[in-house]
Design a protein around this motif. Structure first.
Motif, mmCIF file in Angstrom:
data_model
loop_
_atom_site.group_PDB
_atom_site.id
_atom_site.type_symbol
_atom_site.label_atom_id
_atom_site.label_comp_id
_atom_site.label_asym_id
_atom_site.label_seq_id
_atom_site.Cartn_x
_atom_site.Cartn_y
_atom_site.Cartn_z
ATOM 1 N N ALA A 37 -20.061 -9.635 12.228
ATOM 2 C CA ALA A 37 -20.772 -8.438 11.770
ATOM 3 C C ALA A 37 -20.146 -7.194 12.368
ATOM 4 N N ALA A 38 -20.099 -6.127 11.557
ATOM 5 C CA ALA A 38 -19.512 -4.846 11.948
ATOM 6 C C ALA A 38 -18.018 -4.966 12.236
ATOM 7 N N GLY A 39 -17.383 -5.962 11.632
ATOM 8 C CA GLY A 39 -15.942 -6.131 11.774
ATOM 9 C C GLY A 39 -15.276 -6.271 10.425
ATOM 10 N N ALA A 40 -13.969 -6.171 10.409
ATOM 11 C CA ALA A 40 -13.212 -6.285 9.166
ATOM 12 C C ALA A 40 -11.824 -6.806 9.498
ATOM 13 N N GLU A 41 -10.987 -6.899 8.491
ATOM 14 C CA GLU A 41 -9.594 -7.321 8.661
ATOM 15 C C GLU A 41 -8.685 -6.145 8.334
ATOM 16 N N PRO A 42 -7.572 -5.987 9.024
ATOM 17 C CA PRO A 42 -6.719 -4.815 8.792
ATOM 18 C C PRO A 42 -5.983 -4.890 7.464
ATOM 19 N N ASN A 43 -5.480 -3.727 7.028
ATOM 20 C CA ASN A 43 -4.615 -3.702 5.848
ATOM 21 C C ASN A 43 -3.444 -4.653 6.055
ATOM 22 N N ALA A 44 -3.073 -5.360 5.012
ATOM 23 C CA ALA A 44 -2.008 -6.363 5.126
ATOM 24 C C ALA A 44 -1.499 -6.687 3.736
ATOM 25 N N VAL A 45 -0.554 -7.607 3.670
ATOM 26 C CA VAL A 45 -0.128 -8.191 2.404
ATOM 27 C C VAL A 45 -0.757 -9.574 2.315
ATOM 28 N N ASP A 46 -1.461 -9.832 1.229
ATOM 29 C CA ASP A 46 -2.113 -11.125 1.058
ATOM 30 C C ASP A 46 -1.052 -12.207 0.876
ATOM 31 N N GLY A 47 -1.085 -13.200 1.750
ATOM 32 C CA GLY A 47 -0.040 -14.221 1.734
ATOM 33 C C GLY A 47 -0.026 -15.074 0.487
ATOM 34 N N ARG A 48 -1.185 -15.286 -0.142
ATOM 35 C CA ARG A 48 -1.228 -16.163 -1.296
ATOM 36 C C ARG A 48 -0.748 -15.470 -2.564
ATOM 37 N N THR A 49 -1.209 -14.238 -2.795
ATOM 38 C CA THR A 49 -0.862 -13.535 -4.035
ATOM 39 C C THR A 49 0.314 -12.580 -3.876
ATOM 40 N N GLY A 50 0.629 -12.204 -2.633
ATOM 41 C CA GLY A 50 1.671 -11.203 -2.398
ATOM 42 C C GLY A 50 1.230 -9.782 -2.664
ATOM 43 N N LEU A 51 -0.077 -9.581 -2.902
ATOM 44 C CA LEU A 51 -0.584 -8.246 -3.215
ATOM 45 C C LEU A 51 -0.984 -7.505 -1.944
#
Length: 371
Positions: free
Chosen positions: A66-80
């Motif tokens: 809770a109150a957390g997130a994941e940083p901007n990145a490149v999605d490994g599965r789709t490459g997006l």
């Protein structure tokens, strides 16, 4: 067994429903088809031009607490490229969406039916950004796991208590789908809702035939979602709401409770629920590594159960039995934000009965998409 066809499944079968040329998908682990294929994969396989992904609180992959997130990145599965939207709003969110280059935003995240769950406010903020940027907005509708036949609790009374756990005057248990909420918000955006087929307002989640995917790390089962609009209020107090256990929001308690607590709750004979005295030791969060006495909620009649009334009853009993121990004036007056005003905290401070703040449950009204 018949099952509900979600908006995501319908779009994967008919890509023309989306429109747009450069599509951004707002999603998390709940964005799946009935066979558990991720919506992003299904839309790419259908030939849609997905160019970006956007994640809410807890992240695109659902790894954050809770109150957390994941940083901007490149999605490994789709490459997006994957953008973190949590705690972004206003100009910062507009700039983030503009930098992605999309012309259409598609929302596919499962809500849990409580006003203070943040995913619908991610949708609201991104709809607002889309309105400013003149982008299209598409909602792939999903069931409300609490059903859509009942709303419970007071609405947010005014803008002074608006926050990321409530930006619009919805009841605590709002009884609507994300698609219905998107239309209710009335934002000046080109909106398309790809409706479900086969969903009825009285349906339990089990009756939808759809797989349950945890919307967040402390929402493991549909049973959790059912109690959450009530026991979620305990996040604004010094109670443990069961985080750090295997039954969050069903197990609740505090170190100062004594043997009177469970019988006092049972004596209220609340509709649809029974209480079992329980001891537990949270592994993290409030009272971590401390044995806690409390109760486990056992909902035996979901149609009759009133989660908001139940949450207020828990607070009333705790305040009555332990007036010097129960506290709620935590950081940023979080109980006020959860309730949607300071009425609940003022009632507790005065020794009143908070159950009087809960109007009788009603049926959702207005622009509803489903019978």
């Amino acid at each position: 067994m018949p099952y509900v066809r979600t908006g995501a499944e319908r779009l994967a079968a008919d890509p023309a429903l989306a429109g747009g040329d450069r599509l951004g998908l707002i999603t998390n682990p709940t964005g799946v088809l009935p066979d558990l294929t991720p919506t992003a994969d299904a839309l790419l396989a259908a030939g849609l031009n997905l160019t970006a992904l956007f994640g809410p609180e807890h992240g695109l992959r659902g790894t954050a607490q809770a109150a957390g997130a994941e940083p901007n990145a490149v999605d490994g599965r789709t490459g997006l490229p994957a953008y973190d939207t949590y705690e972004s709003s206003g100009h910062s969110l507009i700039d983030l969406v503009a930098s992605s280059g999309v012309d259409t935003l598609i929302f596919d995240i499962a809500d849990v039916g409580a006003r203070f769950y943040t995913y619908v406010w991610t949708m609201y903020d991104l709809m607002s950004a889309a309105a400013r940027l003149r982008l299209r907005f598409v909602v792939l509708d999903r069931p409300n796991p609490l059903g859509g036949a009942v709303e419970e609790g007071p609405p947010l009374p005014g803008p002074e208590f608006a926050s990321f756990v409530g930006r619009f005057p919805l009841p605590l248990r709002h009884g609507r789908t994300a698609g219905e909420l998107a239309g209710l918000f009335g934002l000046d955006v080109e909106l398309t809702v790809i409706e479900m087929h086969g969903w009825r307002r009285e349906m339990t989640f089990a009756e939808t035939g759809l797989p349950w995917v945890m919307p967040s790390v402390n929402m493991p089962t549909p049973d959790t979602a059912l109690v959450y609009p009530g026991t979620g209020l305990l996040e604004g107090t010094n109670f443990s709401e069961g985080r750090g256990t295997t039954r969050p929001f069903e197990l609740i308690g505090a170190p100062y409770l004594d043997e009177r607590f469970a019988p006092a709750l049972a004596a209220l004979d609340l509709p649809g629920v029974r209480f079992r005295e329980a001891w537990f030791t949270p592994m993290f969060h409030k009272h971590a590594a401390t044995p806690v006495r409390g109760v486990q909620l056992h909902v035996h009649d979901p149609a009759a159960f009133r989660p908001v009334l139940t949450g207020l009853s828990i607070l009333h009993v705790a305040r009555t039995l332990h007036p010097d121990d129960l506290s709620w004036q935590g950081p940023e007056l979080f109980l006020d934000r959860l309730w949607g005003s300071d009425a609940l905290s003022r009632c507790l401070e005065a020794g009143g009965d908070p159950r009087e703040l809960c109007p009788p449950p009603g049926r959702p009204e207005g622009s509803l998409l489903y019978a």
